[in-house]
Write a protein that holds these residues in place. Structure first.
Motif, PDB file in Angstrom:
ATOM      1  N   MET A   1     -27.634 -26.191 -33.733  1.00 19.92           N
ATOM      2  CA  MET A   1     -26.819 -24.996 -33.492  1.00 19.92           C
ATOM      3  C   MET A   1     -27.720 -23.779 -33.324  1.00 19.92           C
ATOM      4  N   LYS A   2     -27.461 -22.962 -32.375  1.00 28.11           N
ATOM      5  CA  LYS A   2     -28.298 -21.811 -32.082  1.00 28.11           C
ATOM      6  C   LYS A   2     -28.253 -20.790 -33.208  1.00 28.11           C
ATOM      7  N   GLN A   3     -29.459 -20.320 -33.618  1.00 28.04           N
ATOM      8  CA  GLN A   3     -29.532 -19.320 -34.677  1.00 28.04           C
ATOM      9  C   GLN A   3     -28.868 -18.029 -34.222  1.00 28.04           C
ATOM     10  N   GLY A   4     -28.134 -17.415 -35.135  1.00 30.59           N
ATOM     11  CA  GLY A   4     -27.572 -16.092 -34.863  1.00 30.59           C
ATOM     12  C   GLY A   4     -26.177 -16.091 -34.299  1.00 30.59           C
ATOM     13  N   VAL A   5     -25.674 -17.201 -33.798  1.00 34.19           N
ATOM     14  CA  VAL A   5     -24.329 -17.206 -33.235  1.00 34.19           C
ATOM     15  C   VAL A   5     -23.300 -17.160 -34.358  1.00 34.19           C
ATOM     16  N   TYR A   6     -22.112 -16.757 -34.011  1.00 35.78           N
ATOM     17  CA  TYR A   6     -21.073 -16.525 -35.016  1.00 35.78           C
ATOM     18  C   TYR A   6     -20.680 -17.804 -35.752  1.00 35.78           C
ATOM     19  N   GLN A   7     -20.684 -18.910 -35.049  1.00 37.85           N
ATOM     20  CA  GLN A   7     -20.349 -20.181 -35.697  1.00 37.85           C
ATOM     21  C   GLN A   7     -21.359 -20.512 -36.793  1.00 37.85           C
ATOM     22  N   HIS A   8     -22.621 -20.184 -36.548  1.00 31.91           N
ATOM     23  CA  HIS A   8     -23.644 -20.413 -37.565  1.00 31.91           C
ATOM     24  C   HIS A   8     -23.409 -19.507 -38.773  1.00 31.91           C
ATOM     25  N   TYR A   9     -22.981 -18.281 -38.530  1.00 33.75           N
ATOM     26  CA  TYR A   9     -22.667 -17.355 -39.621  1.00 33.75           C
ATOM     27  C   TYR A   9     -21.516 -17.894 -40.473  1.00 33.75           C
ATOM     28  N   ILE A  10     -20.544 -18.552 -39.819  1.00 33.77           N
ATOM     29  CA  ILE A  10     -19.380 -19.080 -40.539  1.00 33.77           C
ATOM     30  C   ILE A  10     -19.728 -20.335 -41.326  1.00 33.77           C
ATOM     31  N   GLN A  11     -20.494 -21.254 -40.737  1.00 33.61           N
ATOM     32  CA  GLN A  11     -20.692 -22.569 -41.339  1.00 33.61           C
ATOM     33  C   GLN A  11     -22.105 -22.843 -41.846  1.00 33.61           C
ATOM     34  N   GLY A  12     -23.066 -22.035 -41.462  1.00 36.08           N
ATOM     35  CA  GLY A  12     -24.421 -22.226 -41.970  1.00 36.08           C
ATOM     36  C   GLY A  12     -25.243 -23.267 -41.256  1.00 36.08           C
ATOM     37  N   ALA A 302     -18.435 -15.520 -51.702  1.00 42.72           N
ATOM     38  CA  ALA A 302     -17.655 -16.470 -50.898  1.00 42.72           C
ATOM     39  C   ALA A 302     -16.395 -15.826 -50.349  1.00 42.72           C
ATOM     40  N   GLU A 303     -15.682 -15.070 -51.191  1.00 45.84           N
ATOM     41  CA  GLU A 303     -14.439 -14.410 -50.753  1.00 45.84           C
ATOM     42  C   GLU A 303     -14.719 -13.304 -49.745  1.00 45.84           C
ATOM     43  N   LEU A 304     -15.774 -12.533 -49.982  1.00 48.43           N
ATOM     44  CA  LEU A 304     -16.134 -11.445 -49.065  1.00 48.43           C
ATOM     45  C   LEU A 304     -16.463 -11.996 -47.688  1.00 48.43           C
ATOM     46  N   HIS A 305     -17.222 -13.072 -47.654  1.00 46.94           N
ATOM     47  CA  HIS A 305     -17.603 -13.724 -46.403  1.00 46.94           C
ATOM     48  C   HIS A 305     -16.369 -14.257 -45.665  1.00 46.94           C
ATOM     49  N   ALA A 306     -15.511 -14.995 -46.393  1.00 49.37           N
ATOM     50  CA  ALA A 306     -14.348 -15.625 -45.766  1.00 49.37           C
ATOM     51  C   ALA A 306     -13.319 -14.597 -45.310  1.00 49.37           C
ATOM     52  N   THR A 307     -13.096 -13.555 -46.110  1.00 49.56           N
ATOM     53  CA  THR A 307     -12.099 -12.543 -45.755  1.00 49.56           C
ATOM     54  C   THR A 307     -12.544 -11.733 -44.546  1.00 49.56           C
ATOM     55  N   SER A 308     -13.820 -11.367 -44.507  1.00 41.78           N
ATOM     56  CA  SER A 308     -14.337 -10.606 -43.363  1.00 41.78           C
ATOM     57  C   SER A 308     -14.202 -11.398 -42.073  1.00 41.78           C
ATOM     58  N   ILE A 309     -14.489 -12.701 -42.148  1.00 45.33           N
ATOM     59  CA  ILE A 309     -14.348 -13.569 -40.971  1.00 45.33           C
ATOM     60  C   ILE A 309     -12.891 -13.660 -40.538  1.00 45.33           C
ATOM     61  N   MET A 310     -11.992 -13.811 -41.502  1.00 43.93           N
ATOM     62  CA  MET A 310     -10.575 -13.912 -41.162  1.00 43.93           C
ATOM     63  C   MET A 310     -10.085 -12.658 -40.446  1.00 43.93           C
ATOM     64  N   VAL A 311     -10.485 -11.490 -40.942  1.00 40.87           N
ATOM     65  CA  VAL A 311     -10.052 -10.231 -40.330  1.00 40.87           C
ATOM     66  C   VAL A 311     -10.542 -10.137 -38.892  1.00 40.87           C
ATOM     67  N   GLN A 327     -18.548  -9.996 -32.518  1.00 38.84           N
ATOM     68  CA  GLN A 327     -17.786 -10.427 -33.688  1.00 38.84           C
ATOM     69  C   GLN A 327     -18.647 -10.378 -34.951  1.00 38.84           C
ATOM     70  N   LEU A 328     -19.907 -10.763 -34.803  1.00 36.87           N
ATOM     71  CA  LEU A 328     -20.827 -10.748 -35.940  1.00 36.87           C
ATOM     72  C   LEU A 328     -21.019  -9.331 -36.465  1.00 36.87           C
ATOM     73  N   LYS A 329     -21.223  -8.380 -35.565  1.00 35.25           N
ATOM     74  CA  LYS A 329     -21.414  -6.981 -35.972  1.00 35.25           C
ATOM     75  C   LYS A 329     -20.161  -6.429 -36.647  1.00 35.25           C
ATOM     76  N   LYS A 330     -18.993  -6.761 -36.099  1.00 33.74           N
ATOM     77  CA  LYS A 330     -17.743  -6.275 -36.696  1.00 33.74           C
ATOM     78  C   LYS A 330     -17.525  -6.895 -38.079  1.00 33.74           C
ATOM     79  N   THR A 331     -17.945  -8.144 -38.256  1.00 35.93           N
ATOM     80  CA  THR A 331     -17.815  -8.793 -39.562  1.00 35.93           C
ATOM     81  C   THR A 331     -18.713  -8.108 -40.583  1.00 35.93           C
ATOM     82  N   TYR A 332     -19.940  -7.749 -40.192  1.00 38.17           N
ATOM     83  CA  TYR A 332     -20.816  -6.978 -41.085  1.00 38.17           C
ATOM     84  C   TYR A 332     -20.121  -5.688 -41.525  1.00 38.17           C
TER      85      TYR A 332
END
Length: 438
Positions: A1-12, A302-311, A327-332
């Motif tokens: 999986m490519k480093q830095g993409v949003y899917q990697h941010y979600i799942q590691g 864990a909650e901060l990460h999951a809630t930010s992604i959901m929003v 999407q990554l910047k907005k999640t930050y």
């Protein structure tokens, strides 16, 4: 999986086996509630209450684990609970359930933040807001900016500190004091804790089991881990987590007994202070403090990460259609805003955590029938079905004016359940009538 993409941010970028799946789930579910509410339950309901609190989380994780493989089979391409809702709901129904998830997310973060504030107030001789500021900076850097990969790196450390504390501290005290002196002290100072025929314990335990399952069923972080753990190992991981989690409240209940067996106490929060005062080893004191803040940091992260992604992923981006980098910047940004709000809230408020859990318990139990239908109903989900949960919650709130919170929680669940069943039956009858006409 490519480093830095949003899917990697979600799942590691990795898949868990059973061992690390259990560690990750425990890091999410050993919370501030476990540290603060399990002693409160012990004091309020006695030893059976402490056992009931332990059963709550075990039952919830066990039952969700039993459902997990079926969920993975039915929704193989999802990564979050929001993805599943997007597939099954549409229009106002989708946004209604998303708003419920957002409210419960904020509630969960709020409760953990209060736990942080209480612990800083009890343990340190500095203004609480100073410690809270650095704590939330840490959580933001860990989960808000670091994403799932950085969360994974620290979960092992957090869980190691927690288990070291719950093993070494009780053993240390029971070796020093002995079991029988502790029992005699309880019998003298707190005999009500040993009373095993408390009629209010059974309703509490049954209600706690229902609330616990509702919490896990709509927990954003648990759903992310559902899709990170290998499919063939997801059921075992959740069930083992449930069994192991049950030992944590029991251990903190044992620490509560250690703190009060030979003296009284002012309130439930002073019990933790008394425990720290009784620990005459600097190593064990630091270990206890480290375990408390490991539990809170891993949960809030864990909650901060999951809630930010959901929003961002399941609410804002439904219409915006941003690129992954955007999407990554907005999640930050969302994670930063949530961290700031949590810092302000925990610096100002200190309500009763157990009462807060049972107050929002009406929301958790009312959403259970709706979520079960969304996950397992074979046909399209009826348009207005999610609003059955709203009616159930309102029914519970009305009953709260005349009865206890435990009774009102069952009113919420039963009302929502009956409405969902009636609505599905009506929908089936209408469907078969249309088929016959064709």
């Amino acid at each position: 999986m490519k480093q830095g993409v949003y899917q990697h941010y979600i799942q590691g970028g990795i898949k868990f086996g059973i061992a690390y799946g259990v560690v990750s789930l425990l890091a999410r579910w050993i919370t501030g509630n476990t540290i603060l509410s399990s002693p409160e339950t012990l004091v309020k309901y006695g030893l059976l209450g402490g056992v009931g609190y332990a059963l709550m989380g075990a039952f919830a994780l066990f039952l969700f684990g039993w459902m997990a493989p079926k969920i993975r089979e039915r929704f193989p391409n999802a990564m979050t609970i929001g993805d599943v809702l997007q597939e099954r709901l549409s229009g106002k129904s989708y946004w209604f359930v998303l708003m419920v998830l957002l409210i419960t997310s904020i509630d969960s973060l709020f409760v953990q933040a209060l736990g942080v504030g209480i612990l800083f107030h009890l343990i340190f001789n500095i203004p609480a807001f100073i410690g809270l500021f650095f704590f939330f900076i840490y959580c933001f850097l860990l989960a808000g900016l670091g994403g799932m990969k950085r969360i994974h790196r620290f979960e092992g450390l957090h869980i190691s500190l927690i288990f070291a504390a719950i093993i070494f501290i009780p053993v240390y005290f029971f070796i020093q004091e002995g079991v029988f002196p502790v029992y005699d002290g309880l019998h003298l100072y707190h005999p009500y804790l040993l009373f095993l025929k408390n009629s209010s314990v059974t309703p509490f335990i049954l209600t706690a089991l229902l609330i616990g399952f509702g919490q896990v069923l709509i927990d954003r972080a648990s759903w992310q881990r559902l899709y990170i753990i290998e499919k063939t190992k997801v059921r075992t991981s959740f069930m083992m987590s449930g069994f192991i989690w049950a030992t944590i409240p029991l251990a903190f209940s044992a620490m509560t007994v250690i703190a009060i067996f030979n003296q009284g106490y002012e309130n439930i929060y002073s019990v933790l202070y008394e425990l720290i005062e009784k620990i005459d080893s600097l190593f064990l004191t630091l270990l206890f403090i480290g375990s408390c803040f490991s539990a809170l940091a891993s949960t809030i992260g864990a909650e901060l990460h999951a809630t930010s992604i959901m929003v961002v992923r399941n609410m804002v981006n439904v219409k915006k259609k941003w690129s992954e980098q955007n999407q990554l910047k907005k999640t930050y940004f969302i994670a930063g805003i949530l961290s700031l709000l949590l810092f302000i809230i925990s610096s100002v408020l200190t309500p009763n955590l157990l009462e807060l859990i049972f107050f929002f318990g009406q929301v958790y139990v009312a959403i259970i029938p709706t979520m079960i239908t969304i996950l397992f109903y074979s046909k399209k989900v009826p348009t207005y079905l999610p609003y059955c949960s709203l009616v159930g919650w309102v029914s519970g709130m009305i009953s709260l004016r005349f009865h206890s919170s435990i009774y009102s929680i069952w009113v919420s669940f039963i009302a929502a359940f009956l409405l969902v069943v009636i609505y599905i039956i009506f929908n089936e009858i209408r469907y078969h009538y249309r088929v016959k006409r064709l």
